[in-house]
Design a protein around this motif. Sequence first.
Motif, short mmCIF file in Angstrom:
data_model
loop_
_atom_site.label_atom_id
_atom_site.label_comp_id
_atom_site.label_asym_id
_atom_site.label_seq_id
_atom_site.Cartn_x
_atom_site.Cartn_y
_atom_site.Cartn_z
N ASP A 11 0.83 -1.19 0.00
CA ASP A 11 0.00 0.00 0.00
C ASP A 11 0.86 1.24 0.00
O ASP A 11 1.58 1.48 0.97
CB ASP A 11 -0.91 0.01 1.25
CG ASP A 11 -2.33 -0.38 0.89
OD1 ASP A 11 -2.66 -0.26 -0.31
OD2 ASP A 11 -3.07 -0.80 1.79
N SER A 14 6.75 3.65 -0.62
CA SER A 14 7.80 4.49 -1.18
C SER A 14 9.13 4.09 -0.55
O SER A 14 9.19 3.81 0.63
CB SER A 14 7.54 5.97 -0.90
OG SER A 14 6.39 6.38 -1.59
N VAL A 15 10.15 4.08 -1.38
CA VAL A 15 11.49 3.77 -0.90
C VAL A 15 12.44 4.78 -1.49
O VAL A 15 12.39 5.07 -2.69
CB VAL A 15 11.92 2.35 -1.33
CG1 VAL A 15 13.40 2.14 -1.09
CG2 VAL A 15 11.12 1.30 -0.59
N ARG A 54 8.00 5.03 -5.77
CA ARG A 54 7.11 6.10 -5.31
C ARG A 54 5.66 5.64 -5.32
O ARG A 54 5.11 5.28 -6.36
CB ARG A 54 7.26 7.33 -6.21
CG ARG A 54 8.46 8.19 -5.82
CD ARG A 54 8.52 9.43 -6.68
NE ARG A 54 8.97 9.11 -8.02
CZ ARG A 54 8.75 9.88 -9.07
NH1 ARG A 54 8.04 10.97 -8.95
NH2 ARG A 54 9.21 9.53 -10.26
N ASN A 55 5.07 5.61 -4.15
CA ASN A 55 3.65 5.31 -4.01
C ASN A 55 3.20 4.10 -4.81
O ASN A 55 2.28 4.18 -5.61
CB ASN A 55 2.81 6.52 -4.40
CG ASN A 55 3.21 7.73 -3.59
OD1 ASN A 55 3.35 7.64 -2.38
ND2 ASN A 55 3.42 8.86 -4.25
N GLU A 88 12.76 -2.19 4.27
CA GLU A 88 11.47 -1.82 4.84
C GLU A 88 11.15 -0.42 4.34
O GLU A 88 11.98 0.47 4.44
CB GLU A 88 11.53 -1.91 6.36
CG GLU A 88 11.55 -3.37 6.78
CD GLU A 88 11.89 -3.61 8.24
OE1 GLU A 88 11.44 -2.82 9.08
OE2 GLU A 88 12.60 -4.58 8.51
N PRO A 89 9.96 -0.24 3.75
CA PRO A 89 9.69 1.01 3.07
C PRO A 89 9.73 2.22 3.99
O PRO A 89 9.42 2.12 5.18
CB PRO A 89 8.28 0.81 2.48
CG PRO A 89 7.72 -0.32 3.23
CD PRO A 89 8.85 -1.18 3.66
N VAL A 90 10.12 3.34 3.42
CA VAL A 90 10.19 4.58 4.17
C VAL A 90 8.78 5.03 4.55
O VAL A 90 8.53 5.51 5.63
CB VAL A 90 10.91 5.65 3.32
CG1 VAL A 90 10.85 7.00 4.00
CG2 VAL A 90 12.34 5.24 3.08
N SER A 91 7.86 4.82 3.62
CA SER A 91 6.46 5.05 3.96
C SER A 91 5.62 4.01 3.26
O SER A 91 6.05 3.38 2.30
CB SER A 91 6.04 6.46 3.56
OG SER A 91 5.97 6.55 2.16
N GLY A 92 4.41 3.84 3.74
CA GLY A 92 3.55 2.82 3.18
C GLY A 92 3.68 1.51 3.92
O GLY A 92 4.34 1.44 4.95
N MET A 93 3.02 0.48 3.39
CA MET A 93 2.92 -0.75 4.16
C MET A 93 3.02 -1.97 3.24
O MET A 93 2.51 -1.96 2.13
CB MET A 93 1.58 -0.75 4.88
CG MET A 93 1.41 -1.84 5.89
SD MET A 93 -0.32 -2.16 6.14
CE MET A 93 -0.83 -2.51 4.46
N GLY B 17 5.52 10.32 6.39
CA GLY B 17 4.92 9.16 5.76
C GLY B 17 4.71 7.97 6.68
O GLY B 17 4.32 6.92 6.22
N TYR B 283 19.59 -0.31 4.32
CA TYR B 283 19.89 0.85 3.47
C TYR B 283 21.33 1.32 3.67
O TYR B 283 21.91 1.92 2.79
CB TYR B 283 18.96 2.02 3.80
CG TYR B 283 17.53 1.82 3.41
CD1 TYR B 283 17.05 2.33 2.20
CD2 TYR B 283 16.65 1.14 4.24
CE1 TYR B 283 15.72 2.17 1.84
CE2 TYR B 283 15.33 0.97 3.89
CZ TYR B 283 14.86 1.49 2.69
OH TYR B 283 13.56 1.32 2.33
#
Lengths: 255, 285
Positions: A11, A14-15, A54-55, A88-93, B17, B283
Amino acid sequence: MHATIERLVMDNVSVSFPIYSMGSRSLKKGLLYRGSRGRIASDANDRLVVEALRNVSLRFSVGDRVALVGANGAGKTTLLRVMAGIYEPVSGMVRASGRISPMFDIGLGIDPELSGLENIRLRGLLLGLRPDEIERLIPEIADFTELADYLELPARTYSTGMLMRLTFAAATCFAPEILLMDEWILAGDAAFLSKAERRLEAFVENASVLVLASHNEQICRTWCSKAIWLDSGQVKAVGAIDEVLNAYRDAVTSR
Amino acid sequence: MRDNRIKKSSPQAPSGGNSAHERKPRASIAIADVVSAIQQRRLWLRLGWNDILQRYRRSVLGPLWLTVSMAIMIVSLGLLYAQLFQIPVDDFLPYLCVGFVVWGYFSSFLIEAGSLFVASESYIKQIRLPYVLYVCRATWSKLIIFAHNFVIYLGVVAYFQSWPGLPALLALPGLLLLTLNGALSTLLIGMISARFRDIPQVIGSLVQILFFITPIMWKPDVLKERMFIAEWNPFYHLLQVVREPLLGEVPPAATYVVVATITLVNFVAVGLFFARYRERISYWV
């Protein structure tokens, strides 16, 4: 209409990779090079980052056979690594149910000083198999590699072809659930090829979800029914394999 | 080091985010990391053992080479310093020997921490394994080397007929505390070193200084009224909980209080740091 069972859900993922400005970091150059297709932006600390994804929102259900296409640096490998839980993504799931089996480097953990058998055991542990499961699988693997007594010798004494048989057999010895592949696995010398191909086919067919990143259109069409087109870290198109691949090819040739 | 997370500059995610309600709390992920490392103990026992085998493959003495060179150092320094300090050799040499062996074990946690994650880049980038697994692997191989070096101690004790008796059993909980602190330190330094590549060099020189200011080659009583130099040195106390029992002495309760405090602080600090930055390791490497 069957209810679809979702195995892997992403979902709004973003990375981004920070580019550390200290010149000594060798990774920096690697990232700049590999990630140059991703958008370069700066973060809250005014640090340069490559936005590799991105997203991205994607859903994979049981039975999905998905090809991942896109130019070099579009984010295919990053996406696979996010699916595998490595980044592990910077944001999102990201949510997954079932064992995820990344097949990025099947030679990982091969120790040239260990015997073939010990290497199979080590590989099995890396795959998360229990020791008794590994022991049960060993006769079958040994048989497939045709290495016989060589399995008792250190792997450094093997020829390239023999080593390839060993890694290939050990990597495909289990039943995958969610299988992630970065490029199709090439399976050794000519004599071994058809046998290896049959094994790989059975292995892949076993998986409940397959995600395959490849530049080879033929392989994508053979193995996948759906495709995702990644471009600069964003999902450009998702759909049936032929649709997406045709659109992708058109875009590439018209460039 | 404070805000190391990359804030997204995308308009959809204005506040960094991180939608906390969608993610598991960091602490529980960190604990899951530890649990899964324990479950995969066969893997790190194997990998740690392989690390030793690989380093000494096909050499006749294998890891005993380390032992031999350390033994030579201990004996020659022991004889020399006993003369310099005017201490009887049978008193000084066992002291120096235990100090050396134990310090060698503990300092390897600090010195080799720099490569903890960096050297495992190929693993970290290809397969998801708990990060604590790398710590366990490193700890296990250091413990194996320590066991080899322990032979020197047995030799020295046999030579001087200075059997420590029952107090020696206290060395076991001491070793456990020392190992726990070593493992925690190695995790912390390993993470910071993955991000800042200059750290291993800094640690290298710090450890050298620590070696001289910690009572290893000299006895703390030479400090006389400046005992605080030893008393305020946490590494002195960590050393004492293993060294004293091996020399047949029971460490004072105060030493255990200090070590327990150090362990607790270390545990909480490293635990929080790990929970906070664990997800960034892949990272950084």
